[in-house]
Design an enzyme around this catalytic site. Structure first.
Site, short mmCIF file in Angstrom:
data_model
loop_
_atom_site.label_atom_id
_atom_site.label_comp_id
_atom_site.label_asym_id
_atom_site.label_seq_id
_atom_site.Cartn_x
_atom_site.Cartn_y
_atom_site.Cartn_z
N GLY A 9 -14.93 -5.27 -2.66
CA GLY A 9 -14.11 -4.06 -2.72
C GLY A 9 -12.68 -4.35 -3.09
O GLY A 9 -11.75 -3.80 -2.49
N ALA A 10 -12.50 -5.19 -4.09
CA ALA A 10 -11.17 -5.74 -4.41
C ALA A 10 -10.14 -4.68 -4.78
O ALA A 10 -8.94 -4.90 -4.59
CB ALA A 10 -11.29 -6.76 -5.54
N GLY A 12 -9.72 -1.77 -3.44
CA GLY A 12 -9.37 -0.90 -2.34
C GLY A 12 -7.93 -1.06 -1.90
O GLY A 12 -7.28 -2.08 -2.18
N PHE A 13 -7.42 -0.08 -1.19
CA PHE A 13 -6.03 -0.05 -0.74
C PHE A 13 -5.67 -1.30 0.06
O PHE A 13 -4.69 -2.00 -0.22
CB PHE A 13 -5.82 1.21 0.10
CG PHE A 13 -4.43 1.42 0.65
CD1 PHE A 13 -3.30 1.18 -0.13
CD2 PHE A 13 -4.25 1.90 1.94
CE1 PHE A 13 -2.03 1.40 0.37
CE2 PHE A 13 -2.99 2.13 2.44
CZ PHE A 13 -1.88 1.88 1.66
N ILE A 14 -6.48 -1.60 1.07
CA ILE A 14 -6.23 -2.78 1.89
C ILE A 14 -6.44 -4.05 1.10
O ILE A 14 -5.63 -4.99 1.15
CB ILE A 14 -7.13 -2.76 3.15
CG1 ILE A 14 -6.73 -1.61 4.07
CG2 ILE A 14 -7.06 -4.09 3.89
CD1 ILE A 14 -7.70 -1.38 5.23
N ARG A 34 -16.33 -2.39 -9.14
CA ARG A 34 -17.47 -1.58 -9.60
C ARG A 34 -17.61 -1.55 -11.11
O ARG A 34 -18.73 -1.39 -11.62
CB ARG A 34 -17.34 -0.15 -9.07
CG ARG A 34 -17.59 -0.01 -7.58
CD ARG A 34 -17.69 1.43 -7.18
NE ARG A 34 -18.14 1.59 -5.81
CZ ARG A 34 -18.48 2.76 -5.27
NH1 ARG A 34 -18.42 3.86 -5.99
NH2 ARG A 34 -18.88 2.81 -4.01
N ASP A 58 -22.91 -1.14 -7.19
CA ASP A 58 -23.40 -0.29 -6.12
C ASP A 58 -23.72 -1.13 -4.89
O ASP A 58 -24.45 -2.11 -4.97
CB ASP A 58 -24.66 0.45 -6.59
CG ASP A 58 -25.24 1.35 -5.52
OD1 ASP A 58 -24.59 2.37 -5.20
OD2 ASP A 58 -26.32 1.04 -5.00
N LYS A 172 -19.32 2.81 10.31
CA LYS A 172 -18.51 1.69 10.77
C LYS A 172 -19.07 1.06 12.05
O LYS A 172 -19.09 -0.17 12.20
CB LYS A 172 -17.06 2.15 11.00
CG LYS A 172 -16.27 2.32 9.72
CD LYS A 172 -16.22 1.03 8.93
CE LYS A 172 -15.35 1.11 7.71
NZ LYS A 172 -15.36 -0.15 6.92
N VAL A 199 -4.44 3.98 8.12
CA VAL A 199 -3.64 3.00 7.40
C VAL A 199 -2.71 3.71 6.42
O VAL A 199 -3.16 4.31 5.43
CB VAL A 199 -4.54 2.00 6.64
CG1 VAL A 199 -3.68 0.96 5.92
CG2 VAL A 199 -5.51 1.32 7.61
#
Length: 341
Positions: A9-10, A12-14, A34, A58, A172, A199
């Site tokens: 998930g590179a 992503g925000f975090i 993706r 996916d 989660k 966050v």
């Protein structure tokens, strides 16, 4: 010799901030994205030869991709698993869009690490305070800490009855339990889990201000929805994205984080807290930002909010968190500049 890190998930925000810190510390970083378009854009933004990407389109159907990555890169020693669906964007069905992709994607990664990650020594999973905090036990004088678990229940096949918030809580909570089960069976891979609250913080790249993460979009909506009462009533805990990224590196660099949940929460807030900060820090927005009932958040938090006790986490990390005021200021300041508000 530089260590190689796989981060899922590179984009992503975090994850973007985690990658920034990794590159600054000379790690070799392989990120999953993706699409090729997203990967190429990241290569352009980071401009660092130590960053490369692989495409995992996916999460649900990701096993062969993760296996191929680990087979092709036996040098990977650290795995940071940040990829996970977030509500409500693209949400239609809680089970299909939130729960199963999170659980199955994580299982696929863990099974691939077991089979082909022969040199993987540390694994960090990005969970959420949603796996700690339960709405079923909210109330004054209740305390939740690193040992608490959300008691949300999931009966498979009843997704029509699950709202987005509950679906995220399930995704989660159940996924994190999968990670800890893996840890108990694979002692050679040292596991740590990050449990951040809401966050906030500026985007690493200005261009992504137009695609804010869920938490920052809640904050940004206060200044983009006009001066009225059309804003979300919410309450929760806050942590700045820059502290979340820092904690991810500490999680695999230190021994005192092994088998620990790092509960990241700087303070609690309501939407009124955010309105009061924005109105105080940005006088030029007074005709654009609702006023609400200034100061009323204190009574709301005192009467109804569960106490978050992350003393253990603060002792482990031993660094001062960025304040809510600073996080809100930096987030809104960037939105104003980029969107020309």
């Amino acid at each position: 010799m530089a260590q190689t890190v796989l981060i899922t998930g590179a984009t992503g925000f975090i994850a973007t901030y985690v990658i920034k810190l990794l590159l600054e510390q000379d790690y070799i970083v392989i990120g999953t994205v993706r699409t090729m378009e997203k990967g190429d854009n990241f290569v352009k933004n980071f401009q660092n030869d130590n960053f490369s990407y692989v495409i995992v389109p996916d999460l649900t159907d990701s096993k062969q991709h993760f296996e191929q990555i680990l087979q092709s890169h036996p040098e990977i020693e650290i795995v940071l698993h940040t990829a996970s669906p977030v509500f409500p964007r693209y949400y239609k069905d809680a089970e299909q869009d939130l729960i199963l992709p999170a659980i199955n994607g994580t299982k696929n990664l863990l099974e691939s690490v077991t089979k082909y990650g022969l040199n993987v020594k540390r694994l960090v999973y990005t969970s959420s305070d949603s796996a700690i905090h339960s709405v079923n036990r909210e109330g004054q004088n209740l305390v939740e800490n690193e040992d608490s678990w959300n008691d949300v229940e999931w009966v498979r096949g009843n997704s029509k009855d699950i709202d987005a918030v509950t679906g995220y809580d399930v995704s989660k909570t159940y996924t994190e339990r999968e990670v800890w089960e893996y840890s108990s069976k694979n002692p050679n891979v040292k596991v740590s889990v990050i449990n951040p609250a809401y966050v906030f913080g500026p985007q690493l790249f200005d261009e992504t201000v137009h695609e804010l993460n869920y938490s920052s979009d809640l904050l940004g909506s206060l200044v983009t929805n006009g001066n009225g009462d059309d804003y979300k009533r919410l309450k929760g805990g806050f942590i700045d994205v820059r502290d979340v990224a820092k904690a991810h590196l500490f999680a695999f660099q230190r021994d005192n984080t092994i088998n620990k949940r790092l509960f990241l929460n700087e303070t609690t807030f309501t939407e009124q807290t955010l309105l009061d900060i924005v109105n105080a820090k940005f006088p030029s927005l007074h005709d654009k930002v609702p006023k609400g009932v200034p100061g009323s958040d204190k009574e709301t938090l005192r009467e109804s909010f569960t106490v978050f006790d992350n003393t253990k986490t603060k002792e482990i990390l031993d660094f001062e968190f960025i304040s809510l005021e600073q996080g809100v200021f930096d987030t809104i300041d960037q939105i104003i500049k980029v969107k020309g508000i």
